[in-house]
Design a protein around this motif. Structure first.
Motif, PDB file in Angstrom:
ATOM      1  N   LYS A  85       1.501   2.427  16.734  1.00  0.00           N
ATOM      2  CA  LYS A  85       1.420   1.644  17.974  1.00  0.00           C
ATOM      3  C   LYS A  85       1.563   0.151  17.699  1.00  0.00           C
ATOM      4  N   LEU A  86       1.004  -0.287  16.568  1.00  0.00           N
ATOM      5  CA  LEU A  86       1.022  -1.711  16.221  1.00  0.00           C
ATOM      6  C   LEU A  86       2.220  -2.082  15.341  1.00  0.00           C
ATOM      7  N   ASN A  87       3.125  -1.142  15.125  1.00  0.00           N
ATOM      8  CA  ASN A  87       4.311  -1.381  14.284  1.00  0.00           C
ATOM      9  C   ASN A  87       3.932  -1.983  12.927  1.00  0.00           C
ATOM     10  N   SER A  88       3.022  -1.333  12.275  1.00  0.00           N
ATOM     11  CA  SER A  88       2.548  -1.816  10.979  1.00  0.00           C
ATOM     12  C   SER A  88       3.691  -1.893   9.971  1.00  0.00           C
ATOM     13  N   PRO A  89       3.848  -3.043   9.315  1.00  0.00           N
ATOM     14  CA  PRO A  89       4.847  -3.142   8.240  1.00  0.00           C
ATOM     15  C   PRO A  89       4.524  -2.141   7.126  1.00  0.00           C
ATOM     16  N   GLU A  90       5.555  -1.663   6.453  1.00  0.00           N
ATOM     17  CA  GLU A  90       5.389  -0.633   5.416  1.00  0.00           C
ATOM     18  C   GLU A  90       4.402  -1.066   4.328  1.00  0.00           C
ATOM     19  N   ARG A  91       4.496  -2.301   3.890  1.00  0.00           N
ATOM     20  CA  ARG A  91       3.603  -2.768   2.816  1.00  0.00           C
ATOM     21  C   ARG A  91       2.149  -2.710   3.264  1.00  0.00           C
ATOM     22  N   LEU A  92       1.877  -3.099   4.496  1.00  0.00           N
ATOM     23  CA  LEU A  92       0.513  -3.041   5.023  1.00  0.00           C
ATOM     24  C   LEU A  92       0.050  -1.592   5.127  1.00  0.00           C
ATOM     25  N   SER A  93       0.889  -0.716   5.638  1.00  0.00           N
ATOM     26  CA  SER A  93       0.528   0.699   5.753  1.00  0.00           C
ATOM     27  C   SER A  93       0.214   1.289   4.382  1.00  0.00           C
ATOM     28  N   ARG A  94       1.003   0.908   3.387  1.00  0.00           N
ATOM     29  CA  ARG A  94       0.748   1.400   2.021  1.00  0.00           C
ATOM     30  C   ARG A  94      -0.587   0.873   1.492  1.00  0.00           C
ATOM     31  N   HIS A  95      -0.862  -0.405   1.745  1.00  0.00           N
ATOM     32  CA  HIS A  95      -2.137  -0.972   1.308  1.00  0.00           C
ATOM     33  C   HIS A  95      -3.299  -0.221   1.951  1.00  0.00           C
ATOM     34  N   LEU A  96      -3.215  -0.013   3.242  1.00  0.00           N
ATOM     35  CA  LEU A  96      -4.292   0.691   3.948  1.00  0.00           C
ATOM     36  C   LEU A  96      -4.431   2.125   3.438  1.00  0.00           C
ATOM     37  N   GLN A  97      -3.314   2.760   3.115  1.00  0.00           N
ATOM     38  CA  GLN A  97      -3.345   4.122   2.569  1.00  0.00           C
ATOM     39  C   GLN A  97      -4.062   4.139   1.216  1.00  0.00           C
ATOM     40  N   ILE A  98      -3.783   3.144   0.395  1.00  0.00           N
ATOM     41  CA  ILE A  98      -4.426   3.066  -0.916  1.00  0.00           C
ATOM     42  C   ILE A  98      -5.930   2.842  -0.765  1.00  0.00           C
ATOM     43  N   VAL A  99      -6.319   1.920   0.091  1.00  0.00           N
ATOM     44  CA  VAL A  99      -7.756   1.632   0.271  1.00  0.00           C
ATOM     45  C   VAL A  99      -8.455   2.846   0.876  1.00  0.00           C
ATOM     46  N   TYR A 100      -7.807   3.525   1.810  1.00  0.00           N
ATOM     47  CA  TYR A 100      -8.349   4.747   2.397  1.00  0.00           C
ATOM     48  C   TYR A 100      -8.581   5.799   1.305  1.00  0.00           C
ATOM     49  N   SER A 101      -7.573   6.008   0.469  1.00  0.00           N
ATOM     50  CA  SER A 101      -7.676   6.996  -0.608  1.00  0.00           C
ATOM     51  C   SER A 101      -8.742   6.599  -1.623  1.00  0.00           C
ATOM     52  N   THR A 102      -8.842   5.313  -1.900  1.00  0.00           N
ATOM     53  CA  THR A 102      -9.863   4.822  -2.823  1.00  0.00           C
ATOM     54  C   THR A 102     -11.257   5.036  -2.241  1.00  0.00           C
ATOM     55  N   ALA A 103     -11.424   4.758  -0.959  1.00  0.00           N
ATOM     56  CA  ALA A 103     -12.716   4.984  -0.299  1.00  0.00           C
ATOM     57  C   ALA A 103     -13.070   6.468  -0.337  1.00  0.00           C
ATOM     58  N   TYR A 104     -12.075   7.323  -0.132  1.00  0.00           N
ATOM     59  CA  TYR A 104     -12.296   8.769  -0.190  1.00  0.00           C
ATOM     60  C   TYR A 104     -12.811   9.171  -1.575  1.00  0.00           C
TER      61      TYR A 104
ATOM     62  N   ARG B 217      -0.861   1.823  -8.553  1.00  0.00           N
ATOM     63  CA  ARG B 217      -1.122   1.629  -7.118  1.00  0.00           C
ATOM     64  C   ARG B 217      -0.525   0.318  -6.632  1.00  0.00           C
ATOM     65  N   LEU B 218      -0.651  -0.738  -7.431  1.00  0.00           N
ATOM     66  CA  LEU B 218      -0.045  -2.029  -7.054  1.00  0.00           C
ATOM     67  C   LEU B 218       1.471  -1.913  -6.934  1.00  0.00           C
ATOM     68  N   ILE B 219       2.089  -1.212  -7.881  1.00  0.00           N
ATOM     69  CA  ILE B 219       3.543  -1.038  -7.835  1.00  0.00           C
ATOM     70  C   ILE B 219       3.944  -0.278  -6.579  1.00  0.00           C
ATOM     71  N   TRP B 220       3.243   0.817  -6.285  1.00  0.00           N
ATOM     72  CA  TRP B 220       3.570   1.622  -5.108  1.00  0.00           C
ATOM     73  C   TRP B 220       3.400   0.810  -3.819  1.00  0.00           C
ATOM     74  N   GLN B 221       2.324   0.040  -3.738  1.00  0.00           N
ATOM     75  CA  GLN B 221       2.092  -0.779  -2.538  1.00  0.00           C
ATOM     76  C   GLN B 221       3.233  -1.763  -2.317  1.00  0.00           C
ATOM     77  N   ASN B 222       3.736  -2.348  -3.395  1.00  0.00           N
ATOM     78  CA  ASN B 222       4.713  -3.434  -3.287  1.00  0.00           C
ATOM     79  C   ASN B 222       6.165  -2.970  -3.286  1.00  0.00           C
ATOM     80  N   GLN B 223       6.409  -1.678  -3.315  1.00  0.00           N
ATOM     81  CA  GLN B 223       7.790  -1.174  -3.295  1.00  0.00           C
ATOM     82  C   GLN B 223       8.484  -1.547  -2.004  1.00  0.00           C
TER      83      GLN B 223
END
Length: 177
Positions: A16-35, A171-177
């Protein structure tokens, strides 16, 4: 560490917010890390009561304000925090869910819950960043919640964080791809 899929609620927000790919990847990483962090905490201290769903939601949306303040995707800044809280509230989310957009970067505040501190910690440890003061706050919060010795908690928490830090470069590499 494996990437854990977002629940539909977060996927829909990001779309809905048209999240940029890099931001979505960052949030995915932090979500997975929190899990992973929650899994290890529950494994070590099985009786601890945490709102896991809320923590994961906070981890998956903490930087949502960067959908509007795009300059902070690549540069440091704090404007995204208040903007993110406002965005989530305008979308009808409760303060209990929207607060992480603000608290994740303000973990030194005295009135934060363990849930807030864990989102902040996940946002640091995914990239291997160890923040002693934050880790100590988390350790004290766990010890107080369980009414156990802080040093027993600290030793175990330190080991958990050390293990989660492994793979930070990938994780940093994947986020910044």
């Amino acid at each position: 560490m494996n990437q854990i899929d977002f629940p539909n609620k977060i996927v829909e927000l990001l779309e809905k917010l048209n999240s940029p790919e890099r931001l979505s990847r960052h949030l995915q990483i932090v979500y997975s890390t929190a899990y992973e962090l929650l899994s290890q905490i529950k494994k070590e201290w099985s009786v601890i009561e945490l709102d896991e769903e809320l923590i994961l939601f906070g981890a998956g949306t903490h930087d949502i304000g960067k959908t509007k303040i795009k300059s902070e995707i690549f540069n440091s800044g704090k404007e995204h925090e208040t903007v993110g809280k406002r965005i989530l509230e305008e979308l009808g989310l409760a303060e209990t869910e929207s607060r992480f957009a603000l608290t994740h970067g303000n973990w030194k505040e005295s009135d934060l819950l363990l849930e807030d501190l864990l989102v902040s910690l996940a946002d640091k440890i995914w990239k291997g960043k160890r923040v002693e003061e934050l880790e100590e706050r988390v350790g004290h919060a766990i010890a107080n919640k369980l009414k156990v010795d802080y040093w027993d908690v600290y030793v175990k928490l330190d080991k958990i964080l050390e293990e989660i830090s492994i793979g930070a470069d990938e994780r940093l590499i994947w986020q910044n791809q």
